[in-house]
Scaffold this motif. Structure first.
Motif, mmCIF file in Angstrom:
data_model
loop_
_atom_site.group_PDB
_atom_site.id
_atom_site.type_symbol
_atom_site.label_atom_id
_atom_site.label_comp_id
_atom_site.label_asym_id
_atom_site.label_seq_id
_atom_site.Cartn_x
_atom_site.Cartn_y
_atom_site.Cartn_z
ATOM 1 N N SER A 108 33.790 3.059 9.764
ATOM 2 C CA SER A 108 34.580 1.940 10.253
ATOM 3 C C SER A 108 36.071 2.267 10.351
ATOM 4 C CB SER A 108 34.381 0.726 9.326
ATOM 5 O OG SER A 108 34.712 1.061 7.995
ATOM 6 N N PHE A 160 39.328 3.065 12.103
ATOM 7 C CA PHE A 160 39.829 2.854 13.460
ATOM 8 C C PHE A 160 40.591 4.073 13.959
ATOM 9 C CE2 PHE A 160 40.484 -2.053 12.860
ATOM 10 C CZ PHE A 160 39.113 -2.193 12.692
ATOM 11 N N GLU A 178 44.873 1.458 16.738
ATOM 12 C CA GLU A 178 44.173 0.201 16.469
ATOM 13 C C GLU A 178 44.596 -0.422 15.132
ATOM 14 O OE1 GLU A 178 40.030 1.079 18.933
ATOM 15 O OE2 GLU A 178 40.142 1.630 16.818
ATOM 16 N N TYR A 179 45.365 0.337 14.361
ATOM 17 C CA TYR A 179 45.869 -0.205 13.098
ATOM 18 C C TYR A 179 47.223 -0.902 13.260
ATOM 19 C CZ TYR A 179 42.238 1.995 10.280
ATOM 20 O OH TYR A 179 41.025 2.331 9.723
ATOM 21 N N PRO A 201 46.788 -4.809 12.853
ATOM 22 C CA PRO A 201 46.502 -5.150 11.462
ATOM 23 C C PRO A 201 47.698 -4.938 10.532
ATOM 24 C CG PRO A 201 44.639 -3.979 12.401
ATOM 25 C CD PRO A 201 45.740 -3.912 13.418
ATOM 26 N N VAL A 227 45.834 -3.413 4.632
ATOM 27 C CA VAL A 227 45.241 -3.132 5.945
ATOM 28 C C VAL A 227 43.819 -2.600 5.774
ATOM 29 C CG1 VAL A 227 45.416 -1.725 8.035
ATOM 30 C CG2 VAL A 227 47.481 -2.721 7.029
ATOM 31 N N THR A 237 40.543 -4.459 7.359
ATOM 32 C CA THR A 237 39.784 -3.800 8.434
ATOM 33 C C THR A 237 38.444 -3.245 7.955
ATOM 34 O OG1 THR A 237 41.016 -1.729 8.033
ATOM 35 C CG2 THR A 237 41.852 -3.214 9.747
ATOM 36 N N TYR A 296 41.944 7.409 6.733
ATOM 37 C CA TYR A 296 42.411 6.034 6.978
ATOM 38 C C TYR A 296 43.870 5.865 6.561
ATOM 39 C CZ TYR A 296 42.214 4.482 2.058
ATOM 40 O OH TYR A 296 42.441 4.315 0.720
ATOM 41 N N ILE A 320 46.767 4.692 9.219
ATOM 42 C CA ILE A 320 47.559 3.486 8.969
ATOM 43 C C ILE A 320 49.037 3.856 8.830
ATOM 44 C CG2 ILE A 320 47.985 1.601 7.341
ATOM 45 C CD1 ILE A 320 44.977 1.670 6.659
ATOM 46 N N GLU A 356 44.684 -6.272 20.470
ATOM 47 C CA GLU A 356 44.889 -4.866 20.126
ATOM 48 C C GLU A 356 46.186 -4.387 20.753
ATOM 49 O OE1 GLU A 356 42.911 -0.721 21.566
ATOM 50 O OE2 GLU A 356 41.494 -2.112 20.610
#
Length: 203
Positions: free
Chosen positions: A2, A4, A8-9, A12, A32, A36, A54, A58, A95
């Motif tokens: 999952s 991103f 795409e962060y 968020p 975040v 997410t 991740y 981020i 987005e």
């Protein structure tokens, strides 16, 4: 998985930052991650530097938002959303792509957050560029190193094929170097056994 893509962060990150409050980077990343759906399995995925994927993505999303002046950065590793960031969030509710951020920044008199001039690409290059745009700059660099390594490998093999077998077997000088030593060094680097510190001491 999952995790991103890095861009795409961005939304968020904006949503996770409390209004009129400064948030420490590590806390922002966890906010975040929770929002997410980062799983324990996702936390075990790392980039080659050893940083969780991740976290890297981020962090880059946060960096680009700051470059676009959508986040205030009062001190190291501390961030807060500002009026421009709230405007960006209101404009893009689903987005935010890198192109969206670039255009938004330029519309407000801010230079391209990537800091890199875009060049014209042919169809093949444009496809590669589109794929790599989904990677963080760190991941793009790692991809580039893999390509460079592959190119050196192909060139080395081609050079070896062009030398006489007896020279290869004896390890005699050919094309200005010792083939056996070259291969051993190359394989050590390829397998990750090469120690740069040791090489420095040997010089």
């Amino acid at each position: 998985m999952s995790i991103f893509k890095w861009h795409e962060y961005m939304l968020p990150v904006l949503k996770a930052l409390p209004q009129d409050q400064i948030t420490v980077r590590r806390d922002l990343i966890e906010l975040v991650a929770e929002a997410t759906g980062i799983t324990e399995e996702d936390r075990k995925e790392f980039i080659s530097s050893g940083q969780p994927t991740y976290v890297s993505r981020i962090s880059w999303a946060t960096t680009y938002l700051h470059r676009a002046q959508c986040l205030d950065h009062p001190q190291r590793a501390h961030y807060a959303i500002n009026d421009l960031g709230r405007k960006l969030q209101a404009q893009f509710t689903d987005e935010i792509s890198q192109n969206d951020l670039t255009k938004f920044a330029q519309d407000h008199g801010i230079q391209d957050p990537s800091g890199v001039a875009r060049k014209k690409l042919n169809d093949e290059e444009r496809t590669v560029d589109k794929q790599e745009a989904e990677l963080t700059p760190t991941e793009q660099m790692e991809t580039g190193l893999v390509r460079l390594h592959a190119g050196i490998s192909a060139d080395l093999l081609e050079r070896l094929r062009n030398n006489a077998p007896v020279l290869f077997e004896l390890g005699l000088p050919a094309s200005g170097g010792h083939i056996i030593k070259l291969l051993v060094s190359f394989l050590q680097v390829k397998q990750g056994d090469h120690d740069p510190a040791q090489t420095e001491q040997e010089r």
